[in-house]
Design an enzyme around this catalytic site. Structure first.
Site, mmCIF file in Angstrom:
data_model
loop_
_atom_site.group_PDB
_atom_site.id
_atom_site.type_symbol
_atom_site.label_atom_id
_atom_site.label_comp_id
_atom_site.label_asym_id
_atom_site.label_seq_id
_atom_site.Cartn_x
_atom_site.Cartn_y
_atom_site.Cartn_z
ATOM 1 N N HIS A 1 -6.087 2.112 -3.905
ATOM 2 C CA HIS A 1 -5.071 1.566 -3.002
ATOM 3 C C HIS A 1 -4.607 0.201 -3.492
ATOM 4 O O HIS A 1 -5.216 -0.394 -4.391
ATOM 5 C CB HIS A 1 -5.646 1.440 -1.588
ATOM 6 C CG HIS A 1 -6.815 0.494 -1.494
ATOM 7 N ND1 HIS A 1 -6.875 -0.550 -0.601
ATOM 8 C CD2 HIS A 1 -7.990 0.428 -2.198
ATOM 9 C CE1 HIS A 1 -8.021 -1.198 -0.737
ATOM 10 N NE2 HIS A 1 -8.707 -0.632 -1.698
ATOM 11 N N HIS B 1 -2.918 0.626 7.008
ATOM 12 C CA HIS B 1 -3.200 0.621 5.578
ATOM 13 C C HIS B 1 -3.493 2.047 5.136
ATOM 14 O O HIS B 1 -3.954 2.881 5.921
ATOM 15 C CB HIS B 1 -4.392 -0.285 5.260
ATOM 16 C CG HIS B 1 -4.598 -0.504 3.787
ATOM 17 N ND1 HIS B 1 -3.737 -1.270 3.025
ATOM 18 C CD2 HIS B 1 -5.548 -0.051 2.932
ATOM 19 C CE1 HIS B 1 -4.165 -1.290 1.771
ATOM 20 N NE2 HIS B 1 -5.259 -0.557 1.689
ATOM 21 N N CYS C 1 0.812 -1.222 0.000
ATOM 22 C CA CYS C 1 0.000 0.000 0.000
ATOM 23 C C CYS C 1 0.844 1.271 0.000
ATOM 24 O O CYS C 1 0.596 2.195 -0.775
ATOM 25 C CB CYS C 1 -0.990 -0.011 1.162
ATOM 26 S SG CYS C 1 -0.258 0.103 2.809
#
Length: 336
Positions: free
Chosen positions: A118, A106, A55
């Protein structure tokens, strides 16, 4: 004249403000366009390239294309920029989540309309809604880095510098295909799309691939006539005829070439193998290109010669399109 000075100052200030807004809007559009280019790229822990992203690696890579340098880790990103509320989110803001345990784990890039993009561990680079049943309760907050990093505006304003031969404004020195694009352009093999742009993320058409292969093989296109009925009057008519007569297009049947059709990775492999007489001697190892696949030999040949690579999940994705930058790397390897 003195009475006019304040009005002139106001006019100039408004003009500069309008230009600034235009630059910011253009930059955000570029950010979203760049981010969406890599949709479908697989997730790879520690990945920082289009072969696979995690990410934060994905966020770093996207922002680097606009000359914005960010911390490598998600926790580092969380320390950057200015906090913004969910109701004030703007395109380009970085959104953060707690997906396990406690704290940030995240992150993604907000792209407007309640959506973010993402690198998902399960689906690779994809878009999701902040208000979904999964992401909404895990949302932690957002940071705005575009205002604290002036480089993102400077990248769009940097139009005054005179480009060197082979350079393009959308292929900066830190771009992964910079050297290949530069060398091929200087050798007059590839050209840009106009306005000092290479069109780095644009998909290639069948006509463009045929023309590039003709140039790469230094074939003469003069006086050539194609049997395809839909290339007459097309800019690529002579190059297509030369490619056809050289055997690069033997995989095509029928009387139509469809010059503007986007080419897939599979078809590029076939055309390249034909153009450079590449033959397969073994297996390619791709899970989605088995021996029953129509282009198995050509894809295997390119893999064995180090011309193409697959993805970290072991796939080749033969039906995906190929960008101008990706093909520049293929062509450079073939010619060197």
């Amino acid at each position: 004249m003195r009475k006019m000075a304040p009005l002139l100052i106001v006019f100039l200030t408004l003009s500069m403000f309008a230009q600034s807004l235009t630059v910011m809007a253009t930059t955000k559009d570029q950010l979203v366009e760049t981010a969406k280019t890599y949709i479908g790229t697989p997730y790879h822990y520690g990945g920082t390239t289009p072969n696979g992203f995690d990410c934060s690696g994905y966020i770093n890579y996207v922002f680097e294309q606009l000359d914005v340098n960010l911390p490598r880790t998600t926790s580092g990103l969380y320390q950057e920029g200015t906090s913004v509320s969910k109701s004030d989110l703007e395109v380009g803001d970085i959104v953060f989540f707690n997906t396990f345990g406690s704290g940030v784990s995240h992150a993604g890039i907000y792209i407007g309309d309640g959506e973010f993009i993402h690198a998902s561990t399960s689906r690779g680079v994809t878009t999701d809604s902040l208000n979904s049943d999964y992401w909404s309760p895990r949302y932690l907050g957002a940071k705005r880095v575009t205002e604290t990093e002036p480089e993102i505006e400077q990248a769009s304003l940097e139009t005054s510098r005179e480009l060197e031969p082979g350079e393009y404004r959308d292929v900066k020195e830190n771009h992964w295909a910079y050297d290949e694009v530069l060398n091929l352009s200087q050798d007059d093999v590839i050209h840009g799309t106009g306005d000092d742009e290479f069109g780095v993320n644009g998909d290639l058409t069948r006509a463009e691939v045929a023309s590039l292969l003709v140039r790469a093989n230094d074939l003469s296109a003069e006086g050539k006539n194609s049997s395809f009925i839909d290339v007459e009057g097309h800019w690529s008519a002579k190059e297509v005829a030369a490619a056809e007569q050289a055997g690069f297009l033997d995989h095509l049947t029928g009387e139509r070439f469809k010059p503007e059709e986007k080419v897939t990775r599979e078809e590029v492999a076939v055309m390249v193998a034909n153009a450079f007489d590449l033959e397969a001697n073994g297996q390619n190892g791709f899970t989605d290109v088995t021996q029953v696949h129509d282009a198995y030999d050509e894809i295997t040949a390119l893999k064995e010669h180090g011309i193409i690579n697959g993805y970290d999940d072991g796939t080749f994705r033969p039906n995906h399109t190929i960008t101008r930058a990706e093909f520049a790397i293929v062509l450079y390897k073939l010619m060197n």
